[in-house]
Scaffold this motif. Sequence first.
Motif, short mmCIF file in Angstrom:
data_model
loop_
_atom_site.label_atom_id
_atom_site.label_comp_id
_atom_site.label_asym_id
_atom_site.label_seq_id
_atom_site.Cartn_x
_atom_site.Cartn_y
_atom_site.Cartn_z
N PHE A 1 0.77 -1.06 -0.11
CA PHE A 1 -0.02 0.08 0.00
C PHE A 1 0.84 1.41 -0.09
N GLY A 2 2.03 1.19 -0.60
CA GLY A 2 2.79 2.43 -0.76
C GLY A 2 3.55 2.82 0.61
N VAL A 3 3.33 2.03 1.84
CA VAL A 3 4.00 2.33 3.05
C VAL A 3 5.68 2.52 2.70
N LYS A 4 6.32 3.28 3.48
CA LYS A 4 7.86 3.63 3.36
C LYS A 4 8.24 3.58 4.67
N ILE A 5 9.26 2.79 4.94
CA ILE A 5 10.02 2.57 6.36
C ILE A 5 11.26 2.75 6.15
N THR A 6 12.00 3.62 7.04
CA THR A 6 13.62 3.38 6.74
C THR A 6 14.37 3.07 8.13
N THR A 7 15.25 2.41 8.04
CA THR A 7 16.01 1.99 9.48
C THR A 7 17.27 2.58 9.26
N TYR A 8 18.04 2.87 10.57
CA TYR A 8 19.24 3.22 10.49
C TYR A 8 20.09 2.47 11.61
N HIS A 9 21.19 1.85 11.19
CA HIS A 9 21.96 1.07 12.10
C HIS A 9 23.38 1.52 12.00
N ASN A 10 24.33 0.98 13.14
CA ASN A 10 25.52 1.14 13.09
C ASN A 10 26.33 -0.28 12.96
N GLU A 11 27.18 -0.16 12.13
CA GLU A 11 28.01 -1.37 12.09
C GLU A 11 28.59 -1.86 13.59
N SER A 12 29.00 -1.08 14.25
CA SER A 12 29.66 -1.51 15.51
C SER A 12 28.56 -1.80 16.56
N ASP B 1 25.02 -4.06 16.76
CA ASP B 1 23.70 -4.71 16.10
C ASP B 1 22.79 -4.75 17.20
N GLN B 2 22.85 -4.11 18.41
CA GLN B 2 21.80 -4.37 19.37
C GLN B 2 20.51 -3.41 19.26
N TYR B 3 20.82 -2.37 18.36
CA TYR B 3 19.76 -1.25 18.37
C TYR B 3 19.75 -0.66 16.82
N ILE B 4 18.33 -0.52 16.50
CA ILE B 4 18.25 0.30 15.37
C ILE B 4 17.50 1.52 15.58
N ALA B 5 17.35 2.63 14.52
CA ALA B 5 16.33 3.63 14.60
C ALA B 5 15.42 3.15 13.30
N LEU B 6 14.36 3.49 13.74
CA LEU B 6 13.19 3.17 12.64
C LEU B 6 12.34 4.35 12.33
N ARG B 7 12.40 4.82 11.15
CA ARG B 7 11.52 5.96 10.67
C ARG B 7 10.07 5.38 10.05
N TRP B 8 9.16 5.68 10.51
CA TRP B 8 7.73 5.29 10.17
C TRP B 8 6.75 6.53 10.23
N LYS B 9 6.16 6.92 9.42
CA LYS B 9 5.37 8.11 9.25
C LYS B 9 6.12 9.47 9.74
N ASN B 10 5.68 10.09 10.69
CA ASN B 10 6.53 11.31 11.15
C ASN B 10 7.45 11.13 12.29
N SER B 11 7.64 9.77 12.58
CA SER B 11 8.56 9.78 13.98
C SER B 11 9.71 8.74 13.61
N VAL B 12 10.81 9.08 14.22
CA VAL B 12 12.00 8.12 14.38
C VAL B 12 12.21 7.56 15.93
N GLU B 13 12.07 5.99 15.92
CA GLU B 13 12.08 5.70 17.26
C GLU B 13 13.20 4.60 17.20
N ARG B 14 13.75 4.71 18.56
CA ARG B 14 15.03 3.66 18.75
C ARG B 14 14.59 2.21 19.44
N LEU B 15 14.87 1.26 18.63
CA LEU B 15 14.42 -0.27 19.00
C LEU B 15 15.52 -1.17 19.11
N ARG B 16 15.48 -2.08 20.20
CA ARG B 16 16.49 -2.75 21.03
C ARG B 16 16.00 -4.35 20.36
N ARG B 17 17.18 -5.08 20.04
CA ARG B 17 17.07 -6.54 19.43
C ARG B 17 16.72 -7.15 20.52
#
Length: 162
Positions: free
Chosen positions: A79-90, A92-108
């Motif tokens: 349905f055309g939804v766009k999501i962007t993830t951000y991670h650091n190579e060093s 791998d326990q956390y990522i940031a995720l952009r969905w709609k108008n917010s960016v949230e940090r998530l834990r593995r």
Amino acid sequence: MKKLFCALLMLGMSATVMPSMAQSASAKEAPAKKPVVKKAAKPAVAASAGAALIADEKEEDLGKAEIEGSIVTEYTCEFGVKITTYHNESDDQYIALRWKNSVERLRRIGTSTGANRFENRRYGIVWINIPSKAMLLDSRKGQQLANECRNPEQQKAFAAKG
């Protein structure tokens, strides 16, 4: 050595069988006792313990999502939804995720299947990424927010199968 092991095994088996045989013989002679029924825990105590767990989950603060200098991966979903993830190579326990108008940090979160699962309990979001696709879930409502999400590599693999 085998004889000693067998003898010990037989002795152990007879020790477990004999008391149960003696118990069944005495059960025939003695009248049956009424089972003891324990009272259930008070609901107020159980409810307060559950409320404390929920409060702990809501209070989980993973901090602000730092995306500067991160590796960016863009996903296109149904349905055309766009999501962007951000991670650091060093890390791998956390990522940031952009969905709609917010960016949230998530834990593995570890899984038995090998899927990449990241979660932020404070906001109730779960990101699951398997080799063929990814999905974003609302853990509070128990529903999908985005499904069939694929990055460019996953899109190529999916197109090659079909």
